[in-house]
Scaffold this motif. Structure first.
Motif, PDB file in Angstrom:
ATOM      1  N   GLY A 147      -4.360 -36.771  13.909  1.00 31.10           N
ATOM      2  CA  GLY A 147      -4.505 -36.535  12.470  1.00 31.10           C
ATOM      3  C   GLY A 147      -4.601 -35.048  12.205  1.00 31.10           C
ATOM      4  N   GLU A 148      -5.645 -34.416  12.717  1.00 33.24           N
ATOM      5  CA  GLU A 148      -5.731 -32.957  12.671  1.00 33.24           C
ATOM      6  C   GLU A 148      -4.724 -32.330  13.632  1.00 33.24           C
ATOM      7  OE1 GLU A 148      -7.998 -30.610  11.121  1.00 33.24           O
ATOM      8  OE2 GLU A 148      -8.492 -32.236   9.732  1.00 33.24           O
ATOM      9  N   ASP A 149      -4.344 -33.103  14.685  1.00 34.73           N
ATOM     10  CA  ASP A 149      -3.352 -32.676  15.677  1.00 34.73           C
ATOM     11  C   ASP A 149      -3.723 -31.335  16.312  1.00 34.73           C
ATOM     12  OD1 ASP A 149      -1.951 -34.999  15.216  1.00 34.73           O
ATOM     13  OD2 ASP A 149      -0.547 -34.082  13.803  1.00 34.73           O
ATOM     14  N   VAL A 150      -4.947 -31.302  16.833  1.00 31.88           N
ATOM     15  CA  VAL A 150      -5.441 -30.105  17.505  1.00 31.88           C
ATOM     16  C   VAL A 150      -6.099 -30.486  18.824  1.00 31.88           C
ATOM     17  CG1 VAL A 150      -5.833 -28.860  15.347  1.00 31.88           C
ATOM     18  CG2 VAL A 150      -7.715 -30.182  16.365  1.00 31.88           C
ATOM     19  N   VAL A 151      -6.306 -29.461  19.641  1.00 30.40           N
ATOM     20  CA  VAL A 151      -7.131 -29.575  20.841  1.00 30.40           C
ATOM     21  C   VAL A 151      -8.380 -28.738  20.612  1.00 30.40           C
ATOM     22  CG1 VAL A 151      -7.315 -29.108  23.308  1.00 30.40           C
ATOM     23  CG2 VAL A 151      -5.148 -29.924  22.352  1.00 30.40           C
ATOM     24  N   SER A 152      -9.541 -29.375  20.721  1.00 30.43           N
ATOM     25  CA  SER A 152     -10.812 -28.678  20.581  1.00 30.43           C
ATOM     26  C   SER A 152     -11.258 -28.169  21.941  1.00 30.43           C
ATOM     27  CB  SER A 152     -11.875 -29.610  19.995  1.00 30.43           C
ATOM     28  OG  SER A 152     -11.484 -30.075  18.714  1.00 30.43           O
ATOM     29  N   VAL A 153     -11.723 -26.920  21.977  1.00 29.90           N
ATOM     30  CA  VAL A 153     -12.136 -26.274  23.219  1.00 29.90           C
ATOM     31  C   VAL A 153     -13.652 -26.114  23.202  1.00 29.90           C
ATOM     32  CG1 VAL A 153     -11.848 -24.275  24.719  1.00 29.90           C
ATOM     33  CG2 VAL A 153      -9.953 -25.012  23.242  1.00 29.90           C
ATOM     34  N   PHE A 154     -14.312 -26.641  24.239  1.00 29.79           N
ATOM     35  CA  PHE A 154     -15.763 -26.532  24.354  1.00 29.79           C
ATOM     36  C   PHE A 154     -16.136 -25.752  25.614  1.00 29.79           C
ATOM     37  CE2 PHE A 154     -15.347 -30.134  21.566  1.00 29.79           C
ATOM     38  CZ  PHE A 154     -16.480 -30.121  20.759  1.00 29.79           C
ATOM     39  N   ALA A 155     -17.185 -24.946  25.499  1.00 30.85           N
ATOM     40  CA  ALA A 155     -17.804 -24.304  26.660  1.00 30.85           C
ATOM     41  C   ALA A 155     -18.981 -25.169  27.098  1.00 30.85           C
ATOM     42  CB  ALA A 155     -18.280 -22.902  26.304  1.00 30.85           C
ATOM     43  N   LEU A 156     -19.045 -25.466  28.392  1.00 29.09           N
ATOM     44  CA  LEU A 156     -20.079 -26.346  28.928  1.00 29.09           C
ATOM     45  C   LEU A 156     -21.128 -25.539  29.690  1.00 29.09           C
ATOM     46  CD1 LEU A 156     -17.831 -29.220  30.337  1.00 29.09           C
ATOM     47  CD2 LEU A 156     -18.868 -29.032  28.057  1.00 29.09           C
ATOM     48  N   ALA A 157     -22.391 -25.898  29.478  1.00 32.30           N
ATOM     49  CA  ALA A 157     -23.496 -25.267  30.199  1.00 32.30           C
ATOM     50  C   ALA A 157     -24.689 -26.207  30.170  1.00 32.30           C
ATOM     51  CB  ALA A 157     -23.869 -23.921  29.573  1.00 32.30           C
ATOM     52  N   GLY A 158     -25.011 -26.795  31.309  1.00 31.88           N
ATOM     53  CA  GLY A 158     -26.138 -27.714  31.369  1.00 31.88           C
ATOM     54  C   GLY A 158     -25.953 -28.893  30.445  1.00 31.88           C
ATOM     55  N   ASP A 159     -26.943 -29.095  29.556  1.00 32.62           N
ATOM     56  CA  ASP A 159     -26.888 -30.225  28.633  1.00 32.62           C
ATOM     57  C   ASP A 159     -26.123 -29.916  27.358  1.00 32.62           C
ATOM     58  OD1 ASP A 159     -28.432 -31.702  30.367  1.00 32.62           O
ATOM     59  OD2 ASP A 159     -30.308 -31.424  29.272  1.00 32.62           O
ATOM     60  N   GLU A 160     -25.504 -28.754  27.256  1.00 33.33           N
ATOM     61  CA  GLU A 160     -24.883 -28.351  26.008  1.00 33.33           C
ATOM     62  C   GLU A 160     -23.357 -28.263  26.119  1.00 33.33           C
ATOM     63  OE1 GLU A 160     -26.490 -24.900  24.206  1.00 33.33           O
ATOM     64  OE2 GLU A 160     -28.569 -25.611  24.252  1.00 33.33           O
ATOM     65  N   ALA A 161     -22.699 -28.583  25.009  1.00 30.56           N
ATOM     66  CA  ALA A 161     -21.264 -28.386  24.853  1.00 30.56           C
ATOM     67  C   ALA A 161     -21.076 -27.636  23.537  1.00 30.56           C
ATOM     68  CB  ALA A 161     -20.515 -29.710  24.829  1.00 30.56           C
ATOM     69  N   ARG A 162     -20.564 -26.405  23.609  1.00 30.85           N
ATOM     70  CA  ARG A 162     -20.421 -25.545  22.433  1.00 30.85           C
ATOM     71  C   ARG A 162     -18.949 -25.435  22.047  1.00 30.85           C
ATOM     72  NH1 ARG A 162     -19.082 -20.256  22.077  1.00 30.85           N
ATOM     73  NH2 ARG A 162     -19.356 -19.999  24.344  1.00 30.85           N
ATOM     74  N   LEU A 163     -18.646 -25.770  20.780  1.00 31.03           N
ATOM     75  CA  LEU A 163     -17.286 -25.656  20.301  1.00 31.03           C
ATOM     76  C   LEU A 163     -16.884 -24.187  20.219  1.00 31.03           C
ATOM     77  CD1 LEU A 163     -14.753 -27.057  19.100  1.00 31.03           C
ATOM     78  CD2 LEU A 163     -15.826 -26.810  16.848  1.00 31.03           C
ATOM     79  N   VAL A 164     -15.794 -23.836  20.921  1.00 32.30           N
ATOM     80  CA  VAL A 164     -15.303 -22.462  20.945  1.00 32.30           C
ATOM     81  C   VAL A 164     -14.255 -22.251  19.864  1.00 32.30           C
ATOM     82  CG1 VAL A 164     -14.087 -20.731  22.325  1.00 32.30           C
ATOM     83  CG2 VAL A 164     -15.778 -22.237  23.414  1.00 32.30           C
ATOM     84  N   THR A 165     -13.260 -23.138  19.821  1.00 26.33           N
ATOM     85  CA  THR A 165     -12.186 -23.024  18.852  1.00 26.33           C
ATOM     86  C   THR A 165     -11.342 -24.288  18.896  1.00 26.33           C
ATOM     87  OG1 THR A 165     -10.393 -21.571  18.047  1.00 26.33           O
ATOM     88  CG2 THR A 165     -10.502 -21.974  20.415  1.00 26.33           C
ATOM     89  N   THR A 166     -10.367 -24.373  18.016  1.00 24.48           N
ATOM     90  CA  THR A 166      -9.348 -25.418  18.084  1.00 24.48           C
ATOM     91  C   THR A 166      -7.979 -24.744  18.079  1.00 24.48           C
ATOM     92  OG1 THR A 166      -9.185 -25.710  15.684  1.00 24.48           O
ATOM     93  CG2 THR A 166     -10.797 -27.076  16.868  1.00 24.48           C
ATOM     94  N   VAL A 167      -7.003 -25.388  18.738  1.00 21.81           N
ATOM     95  CA  VAL A 167      -5.635 -24.876  18.762  1.00 21.81           C
ATOM     96  C   VAL A 167      -4.691 -26.030  18.442  1.00 21.81           C
ATOM     97  CG1 VAL A 167      -6.175 -23.059  20.429  1.00 21.81           C
ATOM     98  CG2 VAL A 167      -5.373 -25.284  21.239  1.00 21.81           C
ATOM     99  N   PRO A 168      -3.550 -25.772  17.833  1.00 27.89           N
ATOM    100  CA  PRO A 168      -2.578 -26.838  17.568  1.00 27.89           C
ATOM    101  C   PRO A 168      -2.146 -27.511  18.869  1.00 27.89           C
ATOM    102  CG  PRO A 168      -2.019 -24.881  16.311  1.00 27.89           C
ATOM    103  CD  PRO A 168      -3.108 -24.483  17.265  1.00 27.89           C
ATOM    104  N   CYS A 169      -1.922 -28.827  18.810  1.00 26.12           N
ATOM    105  CA  CYS A 169      -1.612 -29.595  20.014  1.00 26.12           C
ATOM    106  C   CYS A 169      -0.160 -29.462  20.453  1.00 26.12           C
ATOM    107  CB  CYS A 169      -1.967 -31.064  19.828  1.00 26.12           C
ATOM    108  SG  CYS A 169      -0.847 -31.938  18.701  1.00 26.12           S
TER     109      CYS A 169
END
Length: 343
Positions: free
Chosen positions: A265-287
């Protein structure tokens, strides 16, 4: 094309949507580019694929009302069936995995998991047991009954884990006398609609991608007793979606630093940085296409691929090792593409 080959990719597709079956492609080690080598018509709608540990056998579901699975030999080049398709005694199988000497299929329409024994030659025997889920969720159209969407083994190999979009839950199971048996069930936020999950390489975390609400749920995973605990939930998008936004595929980088999630729908890939118990949204890019049904990461971690069902292509991205952000480098036309696996 210059470069050396970095193995082979196998791409599933929906024949009902114009797909040709299972596409075999070589992978260029320098660029990640895919070059088609063969197309194999085995069963209708081979929407999801799985490889055995040797890379010599490939397994596919037939995502039809009748539901079937097929085993293929890869040692002679193009995939060759190891016998006829085997009914899974479940409707609309969407996912499969190898676990404890069996092929398990997640049957979406039936809300069940089927177990098929794997023979010594890699072929499949008839179904030896079926585990049927029970329950529902608050969504009036999508959660009136169970909808098993994924099944896969945990990193320890002790358990298999199923994700049920219809009941907002994850079930942990094992094989007993050839049949899948539920060990425990874990409830998630009502209405979240979990679709797929991915484990962290540390074996202590898993990440659930939710379809009915575009979010990612981070969980701690204890392989010792087969339990999980949700610790946080993060939005897949930086802003509220303007229209449809359905999480589909989720992958973790081999080094455990990054997670990628596809959003249809949004047709993107979401990028997360992982560290321990956390996942932080970095950015999205077109798929790179339309309606990304699944994601795949090359074993080297250098390349990410989107299987874009509606635009009929597989897009290749080079991954920035410092930021995890993928950069589109090319695509391969594959009508009604649904998944990619690497040998």
């Amino acid at each position: 094309m210059d470069g050396t080959w970095a193995g082979r990719a196998y791409i599933g597709s929906f024949t009902a949507g114009g797909g040709q079956g299972i596409t075999s492609a070589e992978v260029d080690a320098e660029t990640g580019a895919l070059t088609v080598r063969s197309v194999t018509e085995t069963v209708p709608d081979p929407s999801f694929l799985a490889l055995d540990a040797t890379g010599e056998r490939l397994y596919a579901v037939s995502e039809t009302a009748e539901g079937a699975a097929v085993a293929l030999d890869l040692t002679a080049g193009a995939p060759a069936p190891l016998g006829p398709p085997v009914p899974v005694r479940g409707e609309g199988p969407t996912h499969l995995c190898l676990y404890d000497g069996h092929l398990l299929t997640a049957n979406y329409n039936s809300g069940s998991v089927s177990a098929l024994p794997v023979r010594a030659d890699g072929g499949l025997g008839p179904v030896s047991g079926v585990l049927t889920h029970k329950g529902s969720g608050p969504h009036p159209q999508r959660q009136q009954e169970p909808h098993t969407h994924q099944v896969l083994p945990d990193p320890s190999g002790r358990w298999a884990v199923t994700v049920d979009l219809g009941t907002d839950s994850v079930r942990v199971l094992k094989i007993v006398d050839g049949a899948p048996v539920a060990h425990r069930e874990f409830a998630l936020r009502p209405g979240s609609g979990p679709r797929h999950l991915a484990f962290h390489p540390d074996g202590g975390h898993l990440y659930l991608l939710n379809e009915l609400s575009p979010t990612l749920t981070v969980c701690r995973w204890d392989a010792g007793d087969g339990t999980l605990k949700a610790v946080m939930e993060s939005a897949l998008l930086p802003l509220a979606p303007q229209g449809d936004a359905y999480g589909s595929g989720v992958r973790v980088s081999p080094d455990g630093r990054w997670l990628w999630a596809a959003v249809r729908g949004e047709d993107v890939v979401s990028v997360f940085a992982l560290a321990g118990d956390e996942a932080r949204l970095v950015t999205t890019v077109p798929c790179g296409g339309t309606w990304p049904r699944d994601l795949a990461v090359h074993p080297s971690g250098r390349f990410l691929y989107t299987a874009n069902e509606h635009s009929g292509d597989v897009t290749c991205f080079a991954v920035d090792p410092d930021t995890g952000v993928p950069r589109e480098t090319g695509s391969l036309a594959v009508p009604a593409a649904s998944c990619v696996v690497f040998a």
